[in-house]
Scaffold this motif. Structure first.
Motif, mmCIF file in Angstrom:
data_model
loop_
_atom_site.group_PDB
_atom_site.id
_atom_site.type_symbol
_atom_site.label_atom_id
_atom_site.label_comp_id
_atom_site.label_asym_id
_atom_site.label_seq_id
_atom_site.Cartn_x
_atom_site.Cartn_y
_atom_site.Cartn_z
ATOM 1 N N UNK A 190 0.834 -1.202 0.000
ATOM 2 C CA UNK A 190 0.000 0.000 0.000
ATOM 3 C C UNK A 190 0.867 1.251 0.000
ATOM 4 N N UNK A 191 0.300 2.343 -0.493
ATOM 5 C CA UNK A 191 1.055 3.604 -0.555
ATOM 6 C C UNK A 191 1.360 4.139 0.842
ATOM 7 N N UNK A 192 0.530 3.775 1.834
ATOM 8 C CA UNK A 192 0.779 4.244 3.200
ATOM 9 C C UNK A 192 2.040 3.636 3.795
ATOM 10 N N UNK A 193 2.426 2.457 3.288
ATOM 11 C CA UNK A 193 3.628 1.798 3.802
ATOM 12 C C UNK A 193 4.903 2.481 3.331
ATOM 13 N N UNK A 194 4.792 3.283 2.275
ATOM 14 C CA UNK A 194 5.935 4.082 1.830
ATOM 15 C C UNK A 194 5.960 5.340 2.701
ATOM 16 N N UNK A 195 6.934 5.435 3.596
ATOM 17 C CA UNK A 195 6.873 6.470 4.627
ATOM 18 C C UNK A 195 8.267 6.876 5.091
ATOM 19 N N UNK A 274 0.565 6.787 11.155
ATOM 20 C CA UNK A 274 1.418 7.177 10.026
ATOM 21 C C UNK A 274 2.797 6.534 10.151
ATOM 22 N N UNK A 275 3.357 6.512 11.356
ATOM 23 C CA UNK A 275 4.667 5.893 11.575
ATOM 24 C C UNK A 275 4.662 4.411 11.223
ATOM 25 N N UNK A 276 3.559 3.743 11.527
ATOM 26 C CA UNK A 276 3.443 2.312 11.258
ATOM 27 C C UNK A 276 3.103 2.009 9.804
ATOM 28 N N UNK A 277 2.616 3.027 9.085
ATOM 29 C CA UNK A 277 2.246 2.797 7.688
ATOM 30 C C UNK A 277 0.905 2.117 7.533
ATOM 31 N N UNK A 278 0.018 2.288 8.533
ATOM 32 C CA UNK A 278 -1.319 1.699 8.434
ATOM 33 C C UNK A 278 -2.150 2.439 7.395
ATOM 34 N N UNK A 279 -3.055 1.707 6.752
ATOM 35 C CA UNK A 279 -3.906 2.305 5.723
ATOM 36 C C UNK A 279 -4.900 3.293 6.320
ATOM 37 N N UNK A 280 -5.346 3.021 7.547
ATOM 38 C CA UNK A 280 -6.254 3.962 8.217
ATOM 39 C C UNK A 280 -6.059 3.873 9.723
ATOM 40 N N UNK A 281 -6.492 4.901 10.401
ATOM 41 C CA UNK A 281 -6.233 4.997 11.842
ATOM 42 C C UNK A 281 -7.007 3.948 12.636
ATOM 43 N N UNK A 282 -8.110 3.428 12.086
ATOM 44 C CA UNK A 282 -8.899 2.431 12.819
ATOM 45 C C UNK A 282 -8.082 1.162 13.077
ATOM 46 N N UNK A 283 -7.182 0.816 12.146
ATOM 47 C CA UNK A 283 -6.301 -0.339 12.357
ATOM 48 C C UNK A 283 -5.452 -0.127 13.602
ATOM 49 N N UNK A 284 -4.909 1.056 13.736
ATOM 50 C CA UNK A 284 -4.070 1.392 14.897
ATOM 51 C C UNK A 284 -4.886 1.359 16.179
ATOM 52 N N UNK A 285 -6.069 1.951 16.127
ATOM 53 C CA UNK A 285 -6.929 2.010 17.317
ATOM 54 C C UNK A 285 -7.323 0.611 17.770
#
Length: 306
Positions: A190-195, A274-285
């Motif tokens: 995913x593009x979020x993993x590029x960070x 963002x640091x983890x490269x998650x696609x959305x914040x709900x994954x982190x939560x």
């Protein structure tokens, strides 16, 4: 109207079409699910009924497959059926599959702060490039494929940043019925993993002297032009943890530990995501925002003082 086809015929046509649009690693994952689960259960059918899929789900659960894996299989099945229906190869009626309520408490394994400190101190005193990889994962939360793909060029000590741009993984490549594996270096899924991840001061202190003398194109873990692959590095990590008397923690637990330390230090959830490269914040939560016993005790003590 096109002649009705069996599922295995539709699968062959779907594979030829899908291969044009998805990453090699994603296509390989689809093929494994098809070969191991869909073809044996639905390959000879001309139509898939909801009752058949529901029975399939219960059978896979009884065989010990996780709900996540089963849901991934159903995603692929739906893609194939929709593809076949669009081209009038078969009839497809959308199905609504039920899963048993998961009553088990979901938990993640992380290092205690004292164990994490012990590991990081050990690595500082017993430096190797492979040990450095563990230190980076604990300090930046990057995945095992990402640390295996990291080169010195990706580490910017002038600005104090790690640029995560690639990942390494071993995939299954099935050609003409022959199953073989292949190691690929590719962009993340995913593009979020590029960070870009800031370096903390301790990690920056370790990395700065090396940046002046290493070949920038070399991989960090090997300090060589040839990388190490995830399964080899995972084996090394397990040995290291055992030698240090650490809990039996999966390599991904280093990433969980990094995220947990961020949450404990009151880092805002969006930043952690963002640091983890998650696609959305709900994954982190869902994964990390659950007070541990220490946090709960601390809050209750605050309440009792009132």
């Amino acid at each position: 109207m096109n002649q009705q086809k069996q599922i295995f015929e539709v699968i062959d046509l779907w594979k030829a079409d899908k291969k044009q649009y998805v990453k090699k690693s994603s296509f390989s994952a689809y093929i494994l699910l098809i070969e191991n689960h869909l073809l044996p259960n639905f390959g000879d059918k001309r139509e898939v009924q909801e009752a058949d899929v529901q029975l399939f789900v219960f059978q896979k659960l009884n065989n010990g497959l996780s709900q996540k894996t089963i849901k991934d299989i159903l995603i692929v099945l739906k893609m194939i059926l929709k593809f076949g229906a669009k081209r009038k190869f078969l009839n497809y009626t959308p199905f609504d599959i039920q899963f048993p309520t998961d009553r088990e408490k979901q938990s993640i394994d992380v290092l205690s702060r004292s164990d994490q400190k012990k590991i990081m101190n050990y690595i500082q005193e017993h430096f190797t490039f492979r040990n450095l990889g563990v230190y980076i994962c604990l300090s930046a939360g990057i995945r095992i494929g990402e640390i295996c793909a990291l080169t010195w060029e990706d580490i910017d000590t002038d600005n104090g940043i790690i640029n995560v741009r690639r990942t390494i993984q071993r995939i299954y490549n099935i050609d003409d019925g022959l199953r073989k594996t292949e190691l690929i270096l590719d962009t993340p899924k995913t593009k979020n993993s590029i960070r870009d991840i800031p370096l903390n001061k301790d990690l920056l202190k370790i990395l700065k002297p090396f940046k002046k003398i290493v070949n920038p194109s070399f991989f960090v873990l090997t300090n060589d032009a040839k990388p190490t692959e995830p399964r080899t590095y995972r084996s090394y990590y397990k040995t290291l943890m055992k030698d240090l008397g650490m809990p039996d923690l999966k390599f991904h637990g280093l990433r969980h530990s990094f995220a947990t330390r961020c949450i404990e230090s009151n880092c805002d959830y969006k930043t952690v995501s963002v640091l983890l490269g998650h696609s959305n914040i709900s994954t982190t939560l869902n994964l990390y925002v659950h007070p541990n016993m220490e946090q709960k005790r601390k809050q209750l003590n605050k309440c009792s003082k009132l």
